[in-house]
Design a protein around this motif. Sequence first.
Motif, PDB file in Angstrom:
ATOM      1  N   ALA A 170     182.550 131.646  20.172  1.00 22.34           N
ATOM      2  CA  ALA A 170     182.497 130.507  21.090  1.00 22.34           C
ATOM      3  C   ALA A 170     183.325 130.763  22.344  1.00 22.34           C
ATOM      4  O   ALA A 170     182.888 130.463  23.466  1.00 22.34           O
ATOM      5  N   GLU A 172     184.171 133.655  23.667  1.00 21.93           N
ATOM      6  CA  GLU A 172     183.529 134.665  24.501  1.00 21.93           C
ATOM      7  C   GLU A 172     182.322 134.076  25.240  1.00 21.93           C
ATOM      8  O   GLU A 172     182.024 134.458  26.373  1.00 21.93           O
ATOM      9  N   GLU A 173     181.627 133.138  24.604  1.00 17.21           N
ATOM     10  CA  GLU A 173     180.502 132.461  25.261  1.00 17.21           C
ATOM     11  C   GLU A 173     180.990 131.705  26.497  1.00 17.21           C
ATOM     12  O   GLU A 173     180.392 131.788  27.586  1.00 17.21           O
ATOM     13  N   THR A 176     182.341 134.312  29.227  1.00 16.55           N
ATOM     14  CA  THR A 176     181.263 135.025  29.915  1.00 16.55           C
ATOM     15  C   THR A 176     180.597 134.133  30.949  1.00 16.55           C
ATOM     16  O   THR A 176     180.306 134.560  32.076  1.00 16.55           O
ATOM     17  N   GLU A 177     180.367 132.872  30.602  1.00 15.53           N
ATOM     18  CA  GLU A 177     179.702 131.960  31.524  1.00 15.53           C
ATOM     19  C   GLU A 177     180.554 131.680  32.754  1.00 15.53           C
ATOM     20  O   GLU A 177     180.081 131.784  33.895  1.00 15.53           O
ATOM     21  N   SER A 192     172.197 129.777  29.056  1.00 12.71           N
ATOM     22  CA  SER A 192     173.570 130.271  28.997  1.00 12.71           C
ATOM     23  C   SER A 192     174.579 129.178  29.322  1.00 12.71           C
ATOM     24  O   SER A 192     175.605 129.036  28.638  1.00 12.71           O
ATOM     25  N   ARG A 195     174.695 126.690  26.387  1.00  8.07           N
ATOM     26  CA  ARG A 195     175.413 127.239  25.241  1.00  8.07           C
ATOM     27  C   ARG A 195     176.919 127.274  25.492  1.00  8.07           C
ATOM     28  O   ARG A 195     177.725 127.054  24.598  1.00  8.07           O
ATOM     29  N   ALA A 196     177.301 127.560  26.728  1.00  9.07           N
ATOM     30  CA  ALA A 196     178.728 127.581  27.059  1.00  9.07           C
ATOM     31  C   ALA A 196     179.342 126.189  26.895  1.00  9.07           C
ATOM     32  O   ALA A 196     180.469 126.051  26.398  1.00  9.07           O
ATOM     33  N   ALA A 199     179.739 125.544  23.258  1.00  9.56           N
ATOM     34  CA  ALA A 199     180.856 126.320  22.727  1.00  9.56           C
ATOM     35  C   ALA A 199     182.186 125.694  23.124  1.00  9.56           C
ATOM     36  O   ALA A 199     183.124 125.623  22.320  1.00  9.56           O
TER      37      ALA A 199
END
Length: 443
Positions: A170, A172-173, A176-177, A192, A195-196, A199
């Motif tokens: 979570a 890292e999600e 990354t975003e 993306s 999902r971020a 998370a």
Amino acid sequence: MRIPGPERQEDGGLSAVVDAGGLHRYQLRMHEAYGPVVRFQLPGADSAVSVADPVLLEATEHLDKRPEELFAFLDPLCEAGNLQVLPADEHTPWRRLLLSVLAGRPAHERHFARFTELARERADRWDGREADDEPVELQKELTALSLRMICGFAFGEAGADTDADRIVVAFEEVLTEYLGRLYQVPRDDPRSAERAEEALAYLRATVDGVVAGHRSGGRTDRSDLIGALVEAGESPARIRDTVMMTLLAAHHTTGVAVSWTLHLLGRHPDAAERVAAELDEVLGGRSAPDYGDLRRLTYLDMVLKESMRLFPPGPYGARETTEDLALGPYEIPAGTTVFYPFWAVHLNPAYWPEPERFDPERFTPREAAKRPRLAYVPFGIGPRGCEGAALATVEAQLVLAVLLKRLRFRPAPGHEVTPVERFVLWARDGIRMTVRPRASGAG
């Protein structure tokens, strides 16, 4: 006296940064061309002054304000105000509280056994690999390891039932975003952002559950971060924000520092053999150090410091003047962004002869005493310096000791390692190395 620097650009300096290969390289190019103090444009700050001389840096050490626009990309991660730009009257007590936990030996010792267990698990996994296995990508695996470490430190016993693997995924999600937005990385996945957000909601809910566990238990433990924040009466939103910022800073610092250190040792086998010999001498047949052993691993400490000099995890920092500031022969007006080019400071040839050469002997007590205090600043300076510096150092020394006692690392043939700026000094295509058991001294 007018501060030297490049001509102003209509795009606010963005193209100059891109042409140089990133802000971390632009700072080196500027100081080589214009000297230790440079005025330049910085995306997010129309006018900035960069200072690469450690003596001149001392005049800026007291600055206690960060430029809000430069750190605005972190706003969505915080509910109670961006912790990176808190005003001094809020930041000072918050920092004092964090230091009481993150910098304290009792907390380090309490979590040391768990840190050791996690490091051993990583060594076991690599030790059991087949000889023809693919090279290991150090950055990915070691940042995941350090994230697991800091999760345990933050959550404590009340977080024993948390799903560490899911937390890592979570986080890292989310990372990354939001870093993708900062660096304008094209995203092919239309979900993306969604999902971020999911998370981030999961991480905040997890922190809430740990906080509830602390409070229902009737007592808190100040040796873990959430326990200290609960005891201090911080709001739920501020606790969530603090945990998020701690996870962000701590896992990257340690994972990246260890990765670069192993990269350098792989290219300097004589230094790697000396580290291994020291570990054999200090640890004997043991496979991991006790907390007290870390002070006896003097050459390992020198290697880590030289690695963070050559590849500082955070390649720069920034402050903002709140009043006029005298900087050598220059006058810096209030409201100016003062840029700290840590990488350029660490490669300043006036204080580091042959600055790009790997030489751990630079950090013997005798050699270190010859340099200005701020010639080496891997964790920043002043009242906004990294609160987790002591904890990150303990983690990095422990992980290196466990891995190098049992394993040897060599560069993957044909793999080029190129540092880029990704909030930290990151290797663009990873740091890939072959990993094999040591012939002796495995303990």
